[in-house]
Structure formats: structure tokens, C-alpha cells
Design an enzyme around this catalytic site. Structure first.
Site, mmCIF file in Angstrom:
data_model
loop_
_atom_site.group_PDB
_atom_site.id
_atom_site.type_symbol
_atom_site.label_atom_id
_atom_site.label_comp_id
_atom_site.label_asym_id
_atom_site.label_seq_id
_atom_site.Cartn_x
_atom_site.Cartn_y
_atom_site.Cartn_z
ATOM 1 N N GLY A 419 0.831 -1.207 0.000
ATOM 2 C CA GLY A 419 0.000 0.000 0.000
ATOM 3 C C GLY A 419 0.860 1.249 0.000
ATOM 4 N N ALA A 420 1.935 1.201 -0.795
ATOM 5 C CA ALA A 420 2.985 2.220 -0.699
ATOM 6 C C ALA A 420 2.710 3.466 -1.527
ATOM 7 C CB ALA A 420 4.331 1.615 -1.104
ATOM 8 N N GLY A 454 15.270 7.421 -6.816
ATOM 9 C CA GLY A 454 16.647 7.064 -6.461
ATOM 10 C C GLY A 454 16.882 5.574 -6.500
ATOM 11 N N SER A 544 -5.536 -1.644 13.728
ATOM 12 C CA SER A 544 -6.495 -0.537 13.759
ATOM 13 C C SER A 544 -7.012 -0.400 15.181
ATOM 14 C CB SER A 544 -7.655 -0.835 12.814
ATOM 15 O OG SER A 544 -8.725 0.046 13.087
ATOM 16 N N TYR A 557 -14.498 -4.749 8.165
ATOM 17 C CA TYR A 557 -13.191 -4.147 8.441
ATOM 18 C C TYR A 557 -12.666 -4.606 9.800
ATOM 19 C CZ TYR A 557 -9.592 -0.597 9.118
ATOM 20 O OH TYR A 557 -8.412 0.034 9.344
ATOM 21 N N ALA A 559 -13.522 -7.123 11.704
ATOM 22 C CA ALA A 559 -13.264 -8.568 11.776
ATOM 23 C C ALA A 559 -11.968 -8.911 11.047
ATOM 24 C CB ALA A 559 -14.434 -9.340 11.175
#
Ligand code: ZN
Length: 660
Positions: A419-420, A454, A544, A557, A559
Site C-alpha cells: 500500500g505504498a 533514487g 487498527s 473491516y 473482523a
């Protein structure tokens, strides 16, 4: 080779900086041509007459400062040294390295100037105003042959002065001072240092530069006329795949030899593979570099095959044999190879950082061409090991590699962040890069490619729920950097609020597929790699606040994150004996992410009857939690501060009364 001189560009440099400006300009022209100089190699100078504060005229040598690269040098990169003093130093019988460096530094006319090149005295004793020095491939190809000197004389006649190999520094400067002006004539436009490189001279920047091009072109034409220019190799089969586990294991062994984590890059390059399979690779590759300037980066010899321990034993044996005869006592450098030629994998390079490994690659790509052309010309001959040893262990060369202070904490290590492309993931990429790590960023979003730039960053587009795509991404990442030390499981989806009664199965499955199943798959695939991490693997899981304190309308979400949390705890139990630490962060209300648009924020704030500002700080500390706060903690969790911590869960939420 073509001259890149351009009248308009030159005029601009001259307007801004006069003759020094033109020196900057043609130095950059040399730096733009990798067949002339690579990565900080080569040096240039100009002699200018200046008036000092007392109104006296002085001759000043402006010579490239150490640490500057010709490709992007500017006027600041040239050290102004009093010329007369340098010329007088050349008449000394001997001058130790520390004495020489002291003289160079104390005779600069600008306090903030960089340390002058170790070739400053040599530039000073040459009578010409502009002096250019490169390690041109074509010239070292010719000189690194058994009859190199005769060929140089045949190619250049009286246009160059020929100097047999002498170690760079004071001894070389003295040798050159002895030959100039006696051996120079009206035709002289340059000087060839056998098995090292070439100099050109001129009254103007353009003359000196274009003479360099002319001299190098003559060497190229010589190679062409002897059918030693276009040298092909038989096509090698593609490398086997997957090889990532073997690559990670090899990197661990290299890191053990080096005494610190190292980057190992496996280059998917047909030329490297073909060269590694050359029937005579043992003879032609195990002689030495094409110019002593490279030895500090590449070590004297490449390692043939993957027996890096045998390479290290040979290196150690050579050190113990030769160190006692060295000019000054030496401490052995790490014995890990920097170039590996493997018949299956081809060219692999090793470095303290991805940049170092990339530089070694560039150097070795040129080395292969030079060796093959020299072989076609009559046989490749490098310097004797003795000279290579002196050069590798020369303090002034070593000093070039030393950076100020301690290197960043994750230097030589590799992290993967999912998820970058945005939000917390992107911030994690930055936090890890700042700490010296090489980072592989994965995301479905194309933006992942530009999340950082880079040589230490690879952004790969990858749908984590596609097992095949994930494998490919891991394979590419490990080939780029050599392994995996840190894993940040950040990717996740947060669907719109829906009560259980309205939750349809497709949505439930989709959320679990991304937030849970994909992470299980990645952890399973990453485990054999993390196990090989030289300092032990580390996993950071983005949990979370919903795990300890779920909210209504977020069943799928909450669960999925709770199940992911259990997965992380079991991994901490199972992987502890492999030295892998697994810890979880529980961020909450991080609003600078793609999830939270201005519109959503206003709606939520209105729902609670507060301003957007107040809504952002609805926590015990009344602080706004940013992506950067979460990312910095994620990076620290991988660092030595948490060496003894695994299975931990840490809130990053400003304090939540339901969690506290
Ligand atoms: Zn040189």
C-alpha cells in the site's frame, strides 16, 4: 567519439564564470560520457592568474575537489591552490600522504574549498593551462595488453608523452615532473599513463577537451582497424526462476563476511551472463580492474561462482602475505567480494548501499567490454596484484569511501511496504529510506512507481490478492536488493459503513481477501526471506483501533483487522526462534490519507456537531495524528530500540478512552 561542445552552452558558462566557468562546462562534457569517466572518476584543472587582497598577482590552480563528480561539478567543486607551492613540492624527494593532504589543504585560497584531488601536484607540474584526465575505455583497452606501450606509440607518435605505471599521488606527480618539459615537444597534446588513463592539455578549455576526444577517437579507430571493437558473445540462456531464496541466502553469507548487512543486486543482463559463461573467464576476469581507480569499488578480483567464502579465504591469505610489506601498517578490509560472476545468474554486484552496488555494476559493464576488446587485440593484461593491493589499501582512496559520521541505522537492509502509493504506506517508504534502507513499495495504484525516487527505491504495481503477481514482485524486489529484512503490512481497504443486517457476502469476502488473505499469503512467502535477514527479520502490521475498540457499521473491516492481529500474534510465536520480530501498530483517525476527503471530514464533523479541526483532535491528547507519526513509529519498531520486543500492540491514536 564525438565532441559535445556547443557554442551557445559554452557562452552561457563563460558569461557566468569566465575561464573557470568554461572549466566547469567541459568537465561536465567529459562527465556525460561514460566511456570516458564513471562515477567520480577522472579530474580536470585550470591555471588562473588572480589578484589577492594585498593587490599581488598569484597563479592559482583550480583543480577538481575530491568527492565531486565531473558530470555535475560546479565552480564550488574546484579547489583553488597556490600553484607555485605545488610546483615546489614536486621537487621533494618524498612526501607522505598525510603531509601531501595537509599541504594541499593549507595552500588553498578559499577556506571552504573541498580537499583538492590527490592528483593536484601532477596537474600543477604540467605546463598547460587546461588539463583534462579520464580513464577512457578505448585507451585503457590498448594499454592493458602485452604490447600496450608499443601500440600507444604507434597510435599517437609524438603527440603524447608515455609514462609507465606509477601509483597515483606524489610518486606519479614527481615522475611526471621529471619528464616535463624534457620529453614534451611542440606536438605534445597529452600524456598516456600506461594501465591507468589519459591526459589532454590545452590553452583553452575547448582545445583541451577536444584533444581528449581526438586522442580517444584515435584509440577507438585503432581497435576498429584491428577488429577489436565489436566483440560479441554467444547468447546465454535466461537465468532460472524463482531464485529469491537462494539469493537471500547468498546475501546472508556475504553480509556475514562483510560484518554488516550488504546489498546484493542480481542483474538480469545477457552480457553479464554470457561473460560469466565465457570458456576462459577464469583467466580473463581474474586479472584485475581496467584502471586502478576502480579497485576500491570492485576489489581487485571478481568472485567466480557463489563460493564467496573461498573468495574471502584467498583474499585474507593475500592480505597476510602482502600487508607486512606495505608502506604503512594496514587493517584488513572486509573480504566480501563486490563483483560475482555466476554462470547461472550472470553479473551480480555487492555494495553497502543500492547506489554502491549500482556503481559497481556500471564499472563492471565497462570492464567486460574492455576485457573482451583487449582480448581481441592480443590479450588482456591488468596490473600485478601487488599494485592493486597498494591501491586498494591506499589511505587516500579509502578516505574517499568514508562518509561523515555513522551511516543511517538501516544501511544495507531491505524493507517491503504494501500500500505504498499513498498515505501511511508512502510515509513508511520515506521513513525507511531516510534511515538508509532499500525499499520495495507495492501497490495496485500506478502511483507506487513515483512514491520515491533514487537507486534505493523500487515501486512495483501489484495486486496483492493475486498470488502470482505477488510472487513476481517478491522475485523482482529480491533480485534488485538481495533479500528482505523488514516487512510492513500496510495495505488495506476500508469499505463504506454498513450494518451487519445489510452486509452482503461479496463485500465481506472482498474486505477479507485484501485485509487478511493477501497478508497471510505475503507472510508465508516472506518468511523464508526474513529468516535470512542478517540482523533478524522484522514485521510491522498495520492494525487498527477497531481491533481493541470496534465501531458499529464496520463489521467486515473490524473482523478482518482482528483476524490479522491474531495472525500476527501466531507469527510472533512461530517465528521468534528464527529471530523474526512481529509487532502491530493500531493507528486511528489518520486524516491525511486518501480515505479521508474534505467532504467526508466535513460530514463526520457535522455528525458530531464539531468543527473539522476539533474533529481531527478528538482524542485524549487532543493531537492530530498524521501518516508521518505512524510511519516513524513503524520504522522505529524495526530498529534496535525494540530489539527485545515481539508480539506487541501499540496504539497510535492520541489516546482513546475505549482503548486505555
Ligand atoms: Zn586517474
Amino acid at each position: 567519439m564525438r565532441s559535445l561542445w556547443n557554442d551557445e552552452e559554452a557562452a552561457r558558462f563563460e558569461r557566468e564564470g569566465g575561464e573557470l566557468g568554461l572549466r566547469v562546462y567541459t568537465s561536465r562534457l567529459l562527465g556525460r560520457e561514460p566511456e570516458l569517466v564513471l562515477h567520480g572518476g577522472g579530474n580536470t584543472s585550470v591555471k588562473l592568474r588572480e589578484r589577492n587582497l594585498l593587490g599581488e598577482e598569484e597563479d592559482i590552480l583550480y583543480v577538481k575537489g575530491s568527492g565531486w563528480d565531473l558530470a555535475d561539478i560546479d565552480a564550488e567543486g574546484f579547489a583553488p591552490v597556490r600553484l607555485e607551492h605545488l610546483v615546489r613540492l614536486a621537487s621533494l624527494e618524498r612526501l607522505s600522504d598525510p603531509e601531501m593532504v595537509n599541504e594541499l589543504k593549507t595552500h588553498c585560497t578559499r577556506a571552504g574549498a573541498p580537499t583538492p584531488s590527490v592528483e593536484a601536484i601532477l596537474h600543477a607540474v604540467l605546463p598547460h593551462r587546461y588539463v583534462d584526465h579520464t580513464h577512457a575505455d578505448a585507451v585503457v583497452t590498448v594499454t592493458n595488453t602485452p604490447d600496450g606501450e608499443a601500440r600507444v606509440r604507434e597510435i599517437y607518435g609524438d603527440r603524447v608523452v608515455v609514462v609507465p605505471y606509477v601509483m597515483p599521488g606524489f610518486d606519479l606527480a614527481r615522475e611526471v615532473a621529471r619528464r616535463f618539459p624534457a620529453e614534451a615537444g611542440p606536438q605534445t597534446m597529452g600524456m598516456v599513463l600506461l594501465q591507468h588513463g589519459i591526459f589532454s592539455f590545452g590553452e583553452t578549455a575547448r582545445e583541451s577537451y577536444e584533444r581528449m576526444i581526438e586522442l580517444v577517437t584515435l584509440a577507438e579507430e585503432h581497435l576498429r582497424s584491428r577488429r577489436a571493437w565489436s566483440v560479441g558473445l554467444p547468447e546465454a540462456p535466461p537465468p532460472p526462476s524463482p531464485i529469491r531464496k537462494e539469493v537471500a541466502a547468498l546475501r546472508r553469507r556475504l553480509s556475514r563476511l562483510a560484518g554488516r548487512p550488504m546489498i546484493l543486486a542480481v542483474h538480469d543482463d545477457p552480457k553479464g551472463r554470457a561473460f560469466a559463461r565465457h570458456p576462459e573467464v577464469g583467466r580473463i576476469a581474474r586479472q584485475g580492474p581496467i584502471t586502478p581507480d576502480h579497485v576500491i569499488r570492485t576489489k581487485p578480483l571478481p568472485c567466480l561462482g557463489r563460493d564467496v567464502e573461498a573468495f574471502a579465504r584467498d583474499y585474507q591469505a593475500y592480505f597476510h602475505e602482502h600487508a607486512p610489506q606495505a608502506r604503512e601498517p594496514k587493517t584488513m578490509l572486509d573480504p566480501a567480494p563486490r563483483v560475482i560472476l555466476d554462470p547461472e545468474w550472470g553479473l551480480c554486484t555487492v555494495g553497502r548501499s543500492p547506489k554502491d552496488a549500482a556503481i559497481v555494476r556500471d564499472i563492471y559493464e565497462h570492464t567486460i567490454d574492455v576485457i573482451l576488446r583487449a582480448e581481441a587485440l592480443g590479450g588482456y593484461r591488468a596490473l600485478p596484484m601487488r599494485d592493486l593491493f597498494d591501491m586498494e589499501y591506499w589511505d587516500l582512496e579509502q578516505a574517499k569511501l568514508k562518509r561523515a559520521g555513522e551511516p543511517p541505522v538501516f544501511t544495507g537492509e531491505v524493507a517491503l511496504v504494501t500500500g505504498a502509493a499513498s498515505g501511511i504506506g508512502r510515509a513508511c517508504v520515506q521513513a525507511l529510506l531516510r534511515r538508509g534502507a532499500a525499499v520495495i513499495g507495492l501497490d495496485r495504484d500506478e502511483g507506487v512507481r513515483e512514491a520515491a525516487s533514487g537507486p534505493a527505491y523500487r515501486g512495483l504495481v501489484c495486486d496483492l490478492t493475486d498470488a502470482g503477481a505477488l510472487e513476481q514482485a517478491l522475485e523482482a524486489g529480491v533480485r534488485a536488493f538481495g533479500g528482505l529484512d523488514m516487512l510492513v503490512l500496510n495495505a488495506g481497504v476500508f469499505p463504506p459503513g454498513r450494518r451487519i443486517a445489510e452486509l452482503d457476502e461479496a463485500e465481506w469476502r472482498r474486505v477479507l481477501a485484501v485485509n487478511l488473505d493477501a497478508n497471510l499469503n505475503l507472510m508465508r512467502e516472506a518468511h523464508p526471506l526474513l529468516r535470512e535477514a542478517p540482523r533478524g527479520g522484522r514485521v510491522v502490521v498495520m492494525g487498527s483501533k477497531n481491533v481493541p475498540a470496534p465501531g458499529p457499521g464496520a463489521a467486515a473491516y473490524s473482523a478482518s483487522k482482528a483476524a490479522l492481529q491474531q495472525l500476527a500474534r501466531v507469527a510472533a510465536l512461530e517465528w521468534g526462534s528464527d529471530g523474526i520480530r512481529v509487532n502491530t501498530l493500531h493507528p486511528h483517525a489518520v486524516f491525511d490519507t486518501a480515505l479521508w476527503t474534505e467532504e467526508v471530514l466535513r460530514a463526520r464533523a457535522a455528525h458530531y456537531g464539531v468543527s473539522v479541526e476539533a474533529y481531527k483532535r478528538r482524542n485524549l491528547l487532543e493531537v492530530e495524528v498524521t501518516s508521518r507519526d505512524v510511519a516513524e513509529l513503524a520504522a522505529e519498531l524495526c530498529g534496535p530500540l525494540f530489539r527485545c520486543t515481539t508480539g506487541a500492540q501499540i496504539p497510535v491514536d492520541g489516546g482513546n478512552e475505549r482503548v486505555v
